[in-house]
Scaffold this motif. Sequence first.
Motif, mmCIF file in Angstrom:
data_model
loop_
_atom_site.group_PDB
_atom_site.id
_atom_site.type_symbol
_atom_site.label_atom_id
_atom_site.label_comp_id
_atom_site.label_asym_id
_atom_site.label_seq_id
_atom_site.Cartn_x
_atom_site.Cartn_y
_atom_site.Cartn_z
ATOM 1 N N ARG A 50 1.029 -1.383 -0.421
ATOM 2 C CA ARG A 50 0.111 -0.387 0.395
ATOM 3 C C ARG A 50 0.998 0.711 0.106
ATOM 4 O O ARG A 50 1.555 0.924 0.679
ATOM 5 N N LYS A 51 0.469 2.616 -0.472
ATOM 6 C CA LYS A 51 1.216 3.607 -0.753
ATOM 7 C C LYS A 51 0.488 4.356 0.423
ATOM 8 O O LYS A 51 0.270 4.701 0.939
ATOM 9 N N THR A 52 2.383 3.942 1.113
ATOM 10 C CA THR A 52 2.365 4.832 2.058
ATOM 11 C C THR A 52 1.831 6.619 1.659
ATOM 12 O O THR A 52 2.716 7.301 1.599
ATOM 13 N N PRO A 53 1.115 6.982 3.071
ATOM 14 C CA PRO A 53 0.667 8.718 2.890
ATOM 15 C C PRO A 53 2.204 9.836 3.397
ATOM 16 O O PRO A 53 1.717 9.133 3.898
ATOM 17 N N LYS A 54 1.610 10.136 2.280
ATOM 18 C CA LYS A 54 2.391 11.737 2.632
ATOM 19 C C LYS A 54 2.227 12.038 4.037
ATOM 20 O O LYS A 54 1.098 13.038 3.465
ATOM 21 N N VAL A 55 3.037 12.447 4.594
ATOM 22 C CA VAL A 55 2.768 12.989 5.662
ATOM 23 C C VAL A 55 3.105 14.453 5.906
ATOM 24 O O VAL A 55 4.053 14.952 5.352
ATOM 25 N N GLN A 56 2.001 15.411 6.101
ATOM 26 C CA GLN A 56 1.997 16.941 6.065
ATOM 27 C C GLN A 56 2.203 17.753 7.122
ATOM 28 O O GLN A 56 2.263 16.853 8.542
ATOM 29 N N PRO A 57 4.213 18.651 7.060
ATOM 30 C CA PRO A 57 4.153 18.881 8.304
ATOM 31 C C PRO A 57 2.992 19.641 9.043
ATOM 32 O O PRO A 57 2.572 20.537 8.380
ATOM 33 N N PHE A 58 3.515 20.041 10.156
ATOM 34 C CA PHE A 58 2.789 21.674 10.794
ATOM 35 C C PHE A 58 3.855 22.555 10.762
ATOM 36 O O PHE A 58 4.454 22.664 11.204
ATOM 37 N N LEU A 59 3.009 23.649 9.806
ATOM 38 C CA LEU A 59 3.303 24.393 10.003
ATOM 39 C C LEU A 59 2.828 25.438 11.378
ATOM 40 O O LEU A 59 1.355 25.259 11.250
ATOM 41 N N PRO A 60 3.428 27.146 11.904
ATOM 42 C CA PRO A 60 2.910 27.678 12.399
ATOM 43 C C PRO A 60 2.015 28.700 11.924
ATOM 44 O O PRO A 60 1.847 28.670 10.006
ATOM 45 N N ALA A 61 1.069 29.315 12.477
ATOM 46 C CA ALA A 61 0.362 30.489 11.690
ATOM 47 C C ALA A 61 0.941 30.963 10.438
ATOM 48 O O ALA A 61 0.313 31.126 9.333
ATOM 49 N N TRP A 62 2.044 31.664 10.753
ATOM 50 C CA TRP A 62 2.360 32.586 10.150
ATOM 51 C C TRP A 62 3.123 32.071 8.972
ATOM 52 O O TRP A 62 3.617 32.330 8.040
ATOM 53 N N LEU A 63 3.573 31.041 8.568
ATOM 54 C CA LEU A 63 4.059 30.335 7.672
ATOM 55 C C LEU A 63 2.997 29.557 6.841
ATOM 56 O O LEU A 63 3.062 29.579 5.935
ATOM 57 N N ALA A 64 2.079 28.845 7.669
ATOM 58 C CA ALA A 64 0.732 28.514 7.003
ATOM 59 C C ALA A 64 0.178 28.673 6.270
ATOM 60 O O ALA A 64 -0.827 28.958 5.049
ATOM 61 N N LYS A 65 0.033 30.475 6.548
ATOM 62 C CA LYS A 65 -1.165 31.734 6.039
ATOM 63 C C LYS A 65 -0.569 33.171 5.964
ATOM 64 O O LYS A 65 -0.437 33.895 6.780
ATOM 65 N N PRO A 66 0.949 32.651 4.343
ATOM 66 C CA PRO A 66 1.326 34.045 4.730
ATOM 67 C C PRO A 66 1.154 35.344 4.047
ATOM 68 O O PRO A 66 -0.118 34.699 3.603
ATOM 69 N N SER A 67 1.682 36.613 3.735
ATOM 70 C CA SER A 67 0.802 37.118 2.847
ATOM 71 C C SER A 67 1.081 37.555 1.485
ATOM 72 O O SER A 67 2.726 37.111 1.053
ATOM 73 N N PHE A 68 -0.156 36.790 0.986
ATOM 74 C CA PHE A 68 0.205 36.652 -0.582
ATOM 75 C C PHE A 68 1.288 37.896 -1.749
ATOM 76 O O PHE A 68 0.375 38.849 -1.198
#
Length: 552
Positions: free
Chosen positions: A137-155
């Motif tokens: 079975r294909k191992t699902p890719k683990v998504q890193p946990f990012l802090p809010a300022w990295l996860a939601k940057p100013s575009f």
Amino acid sequence: MALFHVARYPGPGAAEAWAAEAGAGGRARVLLERLQCRARERQQQQREPAPVQADARCAEAAGRRRRRRPRRRRRASGSPDVRLTKRRRELGEGADESEDAGTSEAAPEQRSAHAESPEQEAGCPAPGPVLGGFARRKTPKVQPFLPAWLAKPSFVRKNVTEDLVPIENIPEVHPDLQKQLRAHGISAYFPVQAAVIPALLESVASGFLVSRGGYQPSDLCVSAPTGSGKTLAFVIPVVQALMHRVVCQVRALVVLPTKELAQQVSKVFNVYTDATPLRVALVTGQKSLAKEQESLVQKTTCHPQMPLQKLLFSATLTQNPEKLQRLGLYQPRLFSTGLTHRGSQDRDVETEGDSGGKYTFPVGLTHHYVPCSLSSKPLAVLHLVLRTSVSRALCFTNSREHSHRLFLLAQAFGGVNVAEFSSRYGPGQRRKILKHFEQGKIQLLISTDATARGIDVQGVELVINYDAPQYLRTYVHRVGRTARAGRTGQAFTLLLKVQERRFLRMLAEAGAPELSRHEIPSELLQPMVPQYEEALSQLEKTIKEEQKQKVA
């Protein structure tokens, strides 16, 4: 886990008591009851579900346990134990028949149910169900946990030709600096400049440089493609924040990866500090340590303590929170070009940003790869430069030796103005080479990665990766020397057959644009072969002469 039943037999002490309390007939009756009890126990054991046991050796182990008898001490021939043993031997045949009869008559339906396997008849547990499967079975890719300022940057928009912002639209910039911008032909800001400059000037307006222990500004990180104007995005607000300082102290420190990039940024600072009392010092190790310290350290009586603000600008900004945490950022903000898609109102909206190690590339850059053999790589470089007739081409290698030999070979081949840029030359010689390259006196510049980090050479139309970069970050910085500031450019990477799969997969997993395959037909290279062979002979002679000079 296996479960076994162990039958217990009377010991010597129990046998003596048994013989004492019963006569000959009583002893026979008691022995028969014991054997029947043993048969019932075996029947009950067969009725219970057998545990999972696939090893055939369990049958032998169970048999050995059934045949085991407790050891008895030897007695005299006239003792009760000896007489009991003789009586048992006399009744042994009948006891065995009774035991077999009891086993066969007790549960005939169990005999038919357990007759499928000889191991089960011998007392071995039946095989049970196998837990779990072995399907891949294909191992699902683990998504890193990012802090809010990295996860939601100013575009930040990344199209430097369509998303320009006139300098009048950002009135926070000092009028003197706006005048300097217009004097150097800048009438509009690039998207990253229009987003970052107001954010930094807002910190200046809050007075964080005025009083001791005052306002603590937020740190700022910027992730934007090469050639998107990141240098000017921090030069303008830094100069404006410091232009009215009266105490001569080091108030801003810019750390850069190479000497050439430090010289380039120093020139930009000097342009916008000419009309101010600010002084810019360049420390690259070109002068003695004493002179460089003298340009930075002066005797003063005032040592004000002011909050520190960190500004981090990069085309390959890491998204690893652990690495960023080492910088000790204070309430950081992130500005990122990210990955975009068209929204319902036909406008760019932010999606997942650069998370997962993905980087953005200049819009006007086209990517190619050239499959070739090891012996034909130098000839492929010469063909690309001569066929395209570009005025400035950069060729990157992975080592100083490769750069030097390719330079000597291209020089012996002729037909192209070529130069070498590596640590073989001193800082003064490298500055002279870059100046000639900018002026168009050098058509092909062969370099190591020394020029790949942020060097802005105007008019580079072609980038050639003679040696395939091993890391995506290296590729980003190399190809970013062209297609800068809204211009167009091409990037070619020479790949051996064994390199194609890994290199293309590396770029695909990082979300880089797809590379088009560029074949060079052999009939186009054939006319160049005689002149190329002569150049190889000349290269061999030159290398031998250089080796003799080193020995001497």
